[in-house]
Design a protein around this motif. Structure first.
Motif, PDB file in Angstrom:
ATOM      1  N   LEU A 280       0.830  -1.202   0.000  1.00  0.00           N
ATOM      2  CA  LEU A 280       0.000   0.000   0.000  1.00  0.00           C
ATOM      3  C   LEU A 280       0.865   1.252   0.000  1.00  0.00           C
ATOM      4  O   LEU A 280       0.580   2.217  -0.728  1.00  0.00           O
ATOM      5  CB  LEU A 280      -0.926  -0.005   1.219  1.00  0.00           C
ATOM      6  N   ALA A 281       1.929   1.251   0.804  1.00  0.00           N
ATOM      7  CA  ALA A 281       2.817   2.417   0.863  1.00  0.00           C
ATOM      8  C   ALA A 281       3.448   2.697  -0.491  1.00  0.00           C
ATOM      9  O   ALA A 281       3.490   3.849  -0.958  1.00  0.00           O
ATOM     10  CB  ALA A 281       3.902   2.195   1.918  1.00  0.00           C
ATOM     11  N   VAL A 282       3.932   1.654  -1.152  1.00  0.00           N
ATOM     12  CA  VAL A 282       4.547   1.827  -2.469  1.00  0.00           C
ATOM     13  C   VAL A 282       3.517   2.339  -3.473  1.00  0.00           C
ATOM     14  O   VAL A 282       3.796   3.239  -4.278  1.00  0.00           O
ATOM     15  CB  VAL A 282       5.166   0.497  -2.944  1.00  0.00           C
ATOM     16  N   PHE A 283       2.308   1.799  -3.420  1.00  0.00           N
ATOM     17  CA  PHE A 283       1.252   2.228  -4.335  1.00  0.00           C
ATOM     18  C   PHE A 283       0.901   3.698  -4.113  1.00  0.00           C
ATOM     19  O   PHE A 283       0.714   4.460  -5.077  1.00  0.00           O
ATOM     20  CB  PHE A 283       0.010   1.358  -4.141  1.00  0.00           C
ATOM     21  N   VAL A 284       0.790   4.096  -2.857  1.00  0.00           N
ATOM     22  CA  VAL A 284       0.439   5.491  -2.544  1.00  0.00           C
ATOM     23  C   VAL A 284       1.501   6.446  -3.092  1.00  0.00           C
ATOM     24  O   VAL A 284       1.176   7.487  -3.692  1.00  0.00           O
ATOM     25  CB  VAL A 284       0.273   5.663  -1.024  1.00  0.00           C
ATOM     26  N   LEU A 285       2.769   6.110  -2.906  1.00  0.00           N
ATOM     27  CA  LEU A 285       3.838   6.959  -3.422  1.00  0.00           C
ATOM     28  C   LEU A 285       3.873   6.931  -4.948  1.00  0.00           C
ATOM     29  O   LEU A 285       4.155   7.955  -5.592  1.00  0.00           O
ATOM     30  CB  LEU A 285       5.182   6.504  -2.847  1.00  0.00           C
ATOM     31  N   TRP A 286       3.594   5.782  -5.537  1.00  0.00           N
ATOM     32  CA  TRP A 286       3.601   5.660  -6.995  1.00  0.00           C
ATOM     33  C   TRP A 286       2.514   6.545  -7.622  1.00  0.00           C
ATOM     34  O   TRP A 286       2.766   7.249  -8.606  1.00  0.00           O
ATOM     35  CB  TRP A 286       3.396   4.207  -7.388  1.00  0.00           C
ATOM     36  N   THR A 287       1.326   6.526  -7.044  1.00  0.00           N
ATOM     37  CA  THR A 287       0.237   7.331  -7.601  1.00  0.00           C
ATOM     38  C   THR A 287       0.448   8.825  -7.365  1.00  0.00           C
ATOM     39  O   THR A 287      -0.169   9.645  -8.053  1.00  0.00           O
ATOM     40  CB  THR A 287      -1.123   6.912  -6.996  1.00  0.00           C
TER      41      THR A 287
ATOM     42  N   THR B 123       4.704 -12.860   3.540  1.00  0.00           N
ATOM     43  CA  THR B 123       4.763 -11.419   3.299  1.00  0.00           C
ATOM     44  C   THR B 123       4.544 -11.113   1.827  1.00  0.00           C
ATOM     45  O   THR B 123       3.763 -10.214   1.468  1.00  0.00           O
ATOM     46  CB  THR B 123       6.117 -10.848   3.755  1.00  0.00           C
ATOM     47  N   GLY B 124       5.219 -11.866   0.960  1.00  0.00           N
ATOM     48  CA  GLY B 124       5.032 -11.678  -0.473  1.00  0.00           C
ATOM     49  C   GLY B 124       3.612 -11.982  -0.914  1.00  0.00           C
ATOM     50  O   GLY B 124       3.047 -11.292  -1.770  1.00  0.00           O
ATOM     51  N   GLY B 125       3.017 -13.021  -0.316  1.00  0.00           N
ATOM     52  CA  GLY B 125       1.628 -13.344  -0.631  1.00  0.00           C
ATOM     53  C   GLY B 125       0.682 -12.224  -0.242  1.00  0.00           C
ATOM     54  O   GLY B 125      -0.260 -11.901  -0.979  1.00  0.00           O
ATOM     55  N   GLY B 126       0.934 -11.615   0.924  1.00  0.00           N
ATOM     56  CA  GLY B 126       0.105 -10.490   1.349  1.00  0.00           C
ATOM     57  C   GLY B 126       0.249  -9.292   0.427  1.00  0.00           C
ATOM     58  O   GLY B 126      -0.738  -8.603   0.129  1.00  0.00           O
ATOM     59  N   ALA B 127       1.474  -9.040  -0.031  1.00  0.00           N
ATOM     60  CA  ALA B 127       1.693  -7.929  -0.963  1.00  0.00           C
ATOM     61  C   ALA B 127       0.963  -8.173  -2.279  1.00  0.00           C
ATOM     62  O   ALA B 127       0.339  -7.261  -2.845  1.00  0.00           O
ATOM     63  CB  ALA B 127       3.186  -7.739  -1.204  1.00  0.00           C
ATOM     64  N   ALA B 128       1.024  -9.415  -2.783  1.00  0.00           N
ATOM     65  CA  ALA B 128       0.327  -9.743  -4.030  1.00  0.00           C
ATOM     66  C   ALA B 128      -1.183  -9.593  -3.873  1.00  0.00           C
ATOM     67  O   ALA B 128      -1.869  -9.089  -4.772  1.00  0.00           O
ATOM     68  CB  ALA B 128       0.688 -11.170  -4.456  1.00  0.00           C
ATOM     69  N   PHE B 129      -1.702 -10.032  -2.720  1.00  0.00           N
ATOM     70  CA  PHE B 129      -3.139  -9.908  -2.473  1.00  0.00           C
ATOM     71  C   PHE B 129      -3.553  -8.439  -2.419  1.00  0.00           C
ATOM     72  O   PHE B 129      -4.602  -8.053  -2.948  1.00  0.00           O
ATOM     73  CB  PHE B 129      -3.491 -10.616  -1.168  1.00  0.00           C
ATOM     74  N   MET B 130      -2.724  -7.596  -1.794  1.00  0.00           N
ATOM     75  CA  MET B 130      -3.024  -6.171  -1.730  1.00  0.00           C
ATOM     76  C   MET B 130      -3.025  -5.551  -3.125  1.00  0.00           C
ATOM     77  O   MET B 130      -3.916  -4.753  -3.471  1.00  0.00           O
ATOM     78  CB  MET B 130      -2.010  -5.455  -0.833  1.00  0.00           C
ATOM     79  N   LEU B 131      -2.066  -5.924  -3.953  1.00  0.00           N
ATOM     80  CA  LEU B 131      -2.028  -5.386  -5.312  1.00  0.00           C
ATOM     81  C   LEU B 131      -3.266  -5.806  -6.098  1.00  0.00           C
ATOM     82  O   LEU B 131      -3.811  -5.026  -6.888  1.00  0.00           O
ATOM     83  CB  LEU B 131      -0.755  -5.851  -6.021  1.00  0.00           C
ATOM     84  N   ALA B 132      -3.731  -7.032  -5.864  1.00  0.00           N
ATOM     85  CA  ALA B 132      -4.961  -7.482  -6.517  1.00  0.00           C
ATOM     86  C   ALA B 132      -6.159  -6.662  -6.050  1.00  0.00           C
ATOM     87  O   ALA B 132      -7.016  -6.271  -6.858  1.00  0.00           O
ATOM     88  CB  ALA B 132      -5.183  -8.972  -6.236  1.00  0.00           C
ATOM     89  N   LEU B 133      -6.224  -6.392  -4.751  1.00  0.00           N
ATOM     90  CA  LEU B 133      -7.313  -5.574  -4.226  1.00  0.00           C
ATOM     91  C   LEU B 133      -7.281  -4.165  -4.814  1.00  0.00           C
ATOM     92  O   LEU B 133      -8.320  -3.592  -5.167  1.00  0.00           O
ATOM     93  CB  LEU B 133      -7.226  -5.493  -2.699  1.00  0.00           C
TER      94      LEU B 133
ATOM     95  N   TRP C 267     -16.818  -3.081  -7.057  1.00  0.00           N
ATOM     96  CA  TRP C 267     -16.044  -3.927  -6.144  1.00  0.00           C
ATOM     97  C   TRP C 267     -16.232  -3.446  -4.704  1.00  0.00           C
ATOM     98  O   TRP C 267     -15.968  -2.281  -4.389  1.00  0.00           O
ATOM     99  CB  TRP C 267     -14.569  -3.915  -6.523  1.00  0.00           C
ATOM    100  N   PRO C 268     -16.685  -4.296  -3.775  1.00  0.00           N
ATOM    101  CA  PRO C 268     -17.095  -3.816  -2.442  1.00  0.00           C
ATOM    102  C   PRO C 268     -15.974  -3.685  -1.420  1.00  0.00           C
ATOM    103  O   PRO C 268     -16.162  -3.032  -0.395  1.00  0.00           O
ATOM    104  CB  PRO C 268     -18.091  -4.896  -1.992  1.00  0.00           C
ATOM    105  N   LEU C 269     -14.835  -4.325  -1.648  1.00  0.00           N
ATOM    106  CA  LEU C 269     -13.789  -4.373  -0.622  1.00  0.00           C
ATOM    107  C   LEU C 269     -12.759  -3.274  -0.848  1.00  0.00           C
ATOM    108  O   LEU C 269     -12.132  -3.205  -1.911  1.00  0.00           O
ATOM    109  CB  LEU C 269     -13.098  -5.740  -0.625  1.00  0.00           C
ATOM    110  N   HIS C 270     -12.585  -2.435   0.158  1.00  0.00           N
ATOM    111  CA  HIS C 270     -11.576  -1.385   0.081  1.00  0.00           C
ATOM    112  C   HIS C 270     -10.243  -1.948   0.563  1.00  0.00           C
ATOM    113  O   HIS C 270     -10.172  -2.590   1.614  1.00  0.00           O
ATOM    114  CB  HIS C 270     -11.980  -0.188   0.941  1.00  0.00           C
ATOM    115  N   PRO C 271      -9.155  -1.713  -0.173  1.00  0.00           N
ATOM    116  CA  PRO C 271      -7.858  -2.329   0.187  1.00  0.00           C
ATOM    117  C   PRO C 271      -7.344  -1.975   1.569  1.00  0.00           C
ATOM    118  O   PRO C 271      -6.650  -2.787   2.193  1.00  0.00           O
ATOM    119  CB  PRO C 271      -6.915  -1.813  -0.905  1.00  0.00           C
ATOM    120  N   ILE C 272      -7.645  -0.772   2.091  1.00  0.00           N
ATOM    121  CA  ILE C 272      -7.008  -0.383   3.350  1.00  0.00           C
ATOM    122  C   ILE C 272      -7.536  -1.181   4.535  1.00  0.00           C
ATOM    123  O   ILE C 272      -6.955  -1.137   5.615  1.00  0.00           O
ATOM    124  CB  ILE C 272      -7.150   1.124   3.634  1.00  0.00           C
ATOM    125  N   GLY C 273      -8.630  -1.936   4.355  1.00  0.00           N
ATOM    126  CA  GLY C 273      -9.101  -2.770   5.452  1.00  0.00           C
ATOM    127  C   GLY C 273      -8.200  -3.966   5.710  1.00  0.00           C
ATOM    128  O   GLY C 273      -8.075  -4.418   6.854  1.00  0.00           O
TER     129      GLY C 273
END
Length: 646
Positions: free
Chosen positions: A333-340, A546-556, A566-572
């Motif tokens: 999430l942190a990397v995504f926030v900085l990327w955007t 840890t890598g699995g969690g990162a991949a799941f977050m990127l999918a979200l 899509w009903p699920l917000h990633p920050i949850g």
């Protein structure tokens, strides 16, 4: 501070009032938590004592000043300055920085025994700039001074100055980072910032001839206010007489006897603040909490275990594998926030290269970039001088920045006062390199990093971002505001250090709050000892989850931006099974989601807005009640009445 005027809010009277309140907070909060052991007044992103003081100002002082004439009353911008100073000043006192700072830097020396071998493992690597070197000064800090002996300030002078310089550079880094992200979050993405709704409503200018803000003239506010006031006061009276039987506000929901239970707390202020959350954010938090609880139960049933168990910097009681999954999602999430944020940061960079200003920011782009880079270099040099290798120091600072960005983004978007990171960067560095790769010098330095990168460290980033949101408007904020912010930080540090030292040396730290003088100072070094004695801790499995969690977050993140339905917000996902959500927040967030969804469905936006004061009253009522009972309990010598936590 040449630009002191009421138009921008940074007037002399506003700054002096802010200093007065910060000084009061720095003296009251250590007494409240260390002596009274009551509610944590300054432990989260909306410090309850700051809200309570703003409440007193706006409902008592401001009407009196308005009755004397408009020129006597603070205007809206001045009230924001006062609140901002209280917000940042609250971060550095006992439950934010000072409490654990003084005990962690001395804990290894005081608690060293032949059994734990800390004298051989860690004490040789503690740099003399970081901690008192006089064993008697340390012992008296925990056990109290002999009668007539003064506080040994000379033994503390060097570490206090050393750490003061570091912490000011650290907070300046956070301020610069906040300035670079403010425009993206406030103007481009238009985040909700739910935690600003209550103070903004409290400082609203009255209509017509009224002396009170509209919020205070709304009956629903007072209905909401009275519920926690009556409920928590009844429970508090139980400390004084058995006739007042406590009303249970927390417990467990047993799903499978002996195997699966859900801890809960009937948390009125979290419910009130969660009502302001976007529906999909609230839904995602409690949904991922239940999903994570079932996952932890499933792991336990099928025997999934990670050698070495959880880490010292892991929040909550979730399964170790789940903690690593959340941590992976957190850093993704942190990397995504900085990327955007790249286009916005690039625009500021172009302004910085030309030397142009952005009138919407409290620092010029050139100063923000220079301050960020300069602070990082200074902090890395400071860390390497005091014990860490340069690569480890760089990793730690980079991890800290990612942590602050992700956690602050979650708080700004969701409005959870006590949100915590699932795992801190120290855990990954310690596990990733192992004791052989790190060496005892780096392990000691990482243990000491809990002083500035612990469970509440990101609250300064939260305070900065919410402060920048509060001063955002059509007219640019004052460039004098950073001076007011750092004045509040310095006053808060000096006041809280002084009163904490006086109490510890007068009564003996071990006779005060158990966590700050027994738990916190042992915490990092117990962990480092366990890692040193058991270096093989399934590193591959840990980083796999840890890598699995990162991949799941990127999918979200992809699904949320690709499909509107899509009903699920990633920050949850990365916070749902952290300690504050599991133990204090999930049920309140679920109830707020249920109330808000029902109100919007059957009453529409009009009814939703009509009910906002009631839910703000729940938060304001419990915050005010918690502060009130700290003083009542202190006056009567009652300890342990904690009304509000996280």
């Amino acid at each position: 501070m040449s630009e002191l005027n009421s138009r921008t809010g940074v007037s002399l009277r506003a700054v002096l009032t802010g200093v007065f309140f910060v000084l009061a907070i720095s003296l009251i909060s250590p007494w409240a938590i260390l002596m009274v052991q009551g509610s944590q007044l300054t432990s989260n992103a909306i410090p309850i004592i700051a809200v309570a003081l703003l409440f007193i100002v706006t409902i008592v002082a401001m009407p009196l000043l308005r009755s004397l004439g408009k020129t006597f009353a603070f205007n809206r911008e001045e009230l924001i300055t006062i609140y901002v100073m209280m917000l940042v000043g609250s971060v550095v006192v006992t439950t934010g920085f000072t409490g654990s700072f003084l005990s962690v830097i001395t804990g290894a020396m005081y608690y060293a025994t032949p059994e734990n071998e800390w004298a051989e493992l860690f004490l040789p690597y503690i740099h003399p700039l970081l901690a008192p070197t006089d064993p008697e000064a340390v012992r008296f800090f925990y056990e109290g001074l002999p009668k007539g002996m003064p506080v040994p300030w000379d033994a503390w002078a060097t570490p206090l100055v050393t750490w003061l310089v570091f912490i000011l550079a650290f907070y300046f880094l956070i301020l610069c980072l906040g300035v670079l992200l403010r425009g993206q979050w406030v103007e481009n993405e238009r985040l909700v910032f739910p935690l600003t709704r209550l103070p903004l409503s409290m400082i609203e200018e009255p209509e017509g001839e009224s002396l009170f803000a509209n919020l205070y003239r709304n009956r629903l506010l007072w209905v909401g206010f009275l519920i926690p006031l009556i409920l928590q006061s009844w429970n508090s009276l139980n400390f004084y007489h058995d006739a007042f039987q406590r009303i249970a506000l927390n417990g467990q929901i047993v799903l499978i006897p002996g195997e699966l239970a859900l801890p809960y707390r009937f948390n009125l202020p979290i419910m009130g603040l969660a009502y302001l959350m976007p529906l999909n954010v609230a839904f995602s938090i409690w949904f991922f909490f239940l999903l994570g609880t079932l996952q932890s139960w499933g792991f336990a049933r099928i025997g999934v275990a990670i050698k070495g168990g959880g880490d010292i910097w892991t929040s909550g009681g979730a399964h170790t594998a789940l903690s690593h999954q959340m941590a992976g999602g957190f850093f993704a999430l942190a990397v995504f926030v900085l990327w955007t944020a790249r286009p916005h940061i690039r625009r500021l960079w172009e302004l910085a290269k030309r030397g142009d200003n952005d009138e919407r920011e409290i620092l010029s782009p050139r100063l923000a970039f220079a301050g960020l880079i300069g602070s990082v270099l200074f902090i890395v040099a400071w860390l390497s001088t005091t014990g860490l290798d340069v690569p480890i120091a760089l990793l730690l600072v980079l991890g800290a920045i990612l942590t602050f960005v992700a956690l602050s983004r979650i708080v700004c978007e969701a409005g959870i006062p006590g949100a915590q990171m699932p795992m801190a960067p120290q855990a990954f560095i310690t596990r990733g390199f192992g004791p052989e790769g790190l060496g005892l010098g780096n392990m000691t330095g990482l243990g000491y990093s809990t002083v500035w990168l612990g469970e509440t460290a990101a609250n300064m980033m939260n305070a900065v971002m919410h402060s920048l949101k509060l001063v955002s408007g059509k007219e640019g904020p004052s460039r004098s505001l950073p001076w007011a912010i750092f004045l509040a930080i310095i006053v808060g540090l000096i006041g809280s250090v002084w009163v904490t030292m006086e109490m510890a040396y007068t009564y003996g730290g071990i006779n005060l709050h158990n966590w700050y003088y027994n738990g916190a100072p042992r915490w990092p070094f117990n962990y480092m000892t366990s890692v040193y004695n058991m270096p093989d801790a399934d590193v591959a499995a840990r980083f796999g989850f840890t890598g699995g969690g990162a991949a799941f977050m990127l999918a979200l993140l992809y699904l949320r931006h690709r499909f509107l339905w899509w009903p699920l917000h990633p920050i949850g996902f990365p916070i749902a099974n952290t300690f504050t959500i599991m133990s204090y927040g999930w049920l309140a967030i679920f109830m707020a989601w249920m109330f808000k969804a029902t109100i919007l469905r059957y009453g529409g936006v009009r009814l939703y807005r009509l009910m906002v004061p009631f839910f703000l009253g729940l938060a304001l009522g419990e915050f005010s009640t918690a502060v009130l009972w700290v003083f009542i309990d202190g006056a009567f010598g009652v300890q342990g009445n904690m009304i509000f936590n996280f």
